[in-house]
Design an enzyme around this catalytic site. Sequence first.
Site, short mmCIF file in Angstrom:
data_model
loop_
_atom_site.label_atom_id
_atom_site.label_comp_id
_atom_site.label_asym_id
_atom_site.label_seq_id
_atom_site.Cartn_x
_atom_site.Cartn_y
_atom_site.Cartn_z
N LYS A 1 0.84 -1.20 0.00
CA LYS A 1 0.00 0.00 0.00
C LYS A 1 0.87 1.25 0.00
CE LYS A 1 -2.41 1.29 3.68
NZ LYS A 1 -3.48 1.32 4.69
N ARG B 1 -10.31 -1.79 7.08
CA ARG B 1 -9.44 -2.60 7.94
C ARG B 1 -9.17 -1.93 9.28
NH1 ARG B 1 -4.75 0.57 9.09
NH2 ARG B 1 -3.15 0.34 7.49
N GLN C 1 -13.86 7.78 8.89
CA GLN C 1 -13.42 6.60 9.63
C GLN C 1 -14.40 6.25 10.74
OE1 GLN C 1 -10.84 4.29 9.21
NE2 GLN C 1 -12.04 3.32 10.79
N GLY D 1 -6.04 7.08 16.39
CA GLY D 1 -5.62 8.28 15.66
C GLY D 1 -4.12 8.46 15.54
N ASP E 1 -0.73 7.79 14.44
CA ASP E 1 -0.07 6.94 13.45
C ASP E 1 1.21 7.57 12.94
OD1 ASP E 1 -1.15 9.00 12.03
OD2 ASP E 1 -2.32 7.78 10.66
N LYS F 1 2.08 12.22 17.65
CA LYS F 1 0.63 12.22 17.83
C LYS F 1 0.28 11.55 19.15
CE LYS F 1 -0.76 12.41 12.98
NZ LYS F 1 -1.59 11.81 11.91
N SER G 1 -3.42 1.25 18.18
CA SER G 1 -3.42 0.78 16.79
C SER G 1 -2.66 1.74 15.89
CB SER G 1 -4.86 0.65 16.29
OG SER G 1 -4.90 0.39 14.90
#
Length: 328
Positions: free
Chosen positions: A71, A115, A143, A221, A223, A227, A294
């Site tokens: 990706k 995903r 999202q 959020g 990533d 952040k 995540s």
Amino acid sequence: METALLGPETIGDVIEIEDVVAAVESAFTAEASGTTEMPAKSYIDLPQYGGDFRSMPAYLDTGEWDGAAVKWVNVHPDNPADHDLPTVMGTIVYADPETGFPLAVLDGTTITRLRTGAAAAVATKHLAREDATSLGIVGAGRQADTQLAAIATVRDIQRVVVSDIDDSAVAAFIERFGDRFDVSEGSVEAAAACDVVSTITPVREPIVTAVGEQTHVNAMGADAAGKHEIADEILQASRIVIDDYEQCVHSGEINVPYSEGILTDDDIAAELGAVVAGEATGRTPETERTVFDSTGLAIQDVATSHVAYESAQAAGLGEDYRLVDTTS
């Protein structure tokens, strides 16, 4: 031999969120079993444009099927206001591992939304209270849709509290889901008091400063380095499960307090793959708050692309294109 071009409409027509959640869960199991290859996500930072590019390749073998994909994705937070474009856009090349032939080129933006929602659902399945019925969403962008749709497949979500600084985004979300759920606008505090809360904002200063006594947090959020959505005090008082160690300490929700020594390896309970595979403990009767950090894994993109490709093939949808000269 031709490559299938799968745009957002086709993917939306053929894919079922339940199938994506199942495929992403199998991807986490495969990761724990050692049947994946996933080089570290690479970044091209573009501060002059307020954004970045990311490259995410992976191979995945679930035992029932295998696949490979890469990706190419951007994150440009100013896009909606300045260019009338999404913050996140991506393109995925999904390939046959045996021959290397590109089976499909897919809209990576849609795959990413699906995903990411599915990853939150898998975490919620294994980390949230089984009787959870309320979901808070902090950040009402697109999202938010897949967070709700996916999480509702693993818990009986009835009440939803959505919070965003953009009142129009909240109103649009309520219009989309108000006929299926009891959806209301609320503060960040109200959303974070729900049984489950998903945070999906690009902030660099924590905005969630308190959560419910037994809340499960999907911190989606963060990533990129710097952040940070969840207050350090909440992270310190929670059972933290991450998707990938290297990515999370570099660019996940824990990256800032980890770099400052506020959190250490001892504060990380497990990776989600180990929990899904039964090799590590998720929620226990004694557990109060849980946090899933995540960052997004390339194996999730492979799994979701597999579902989209196979579903499109079965439905006879997608545009075939001679992308590669296969003459020898």
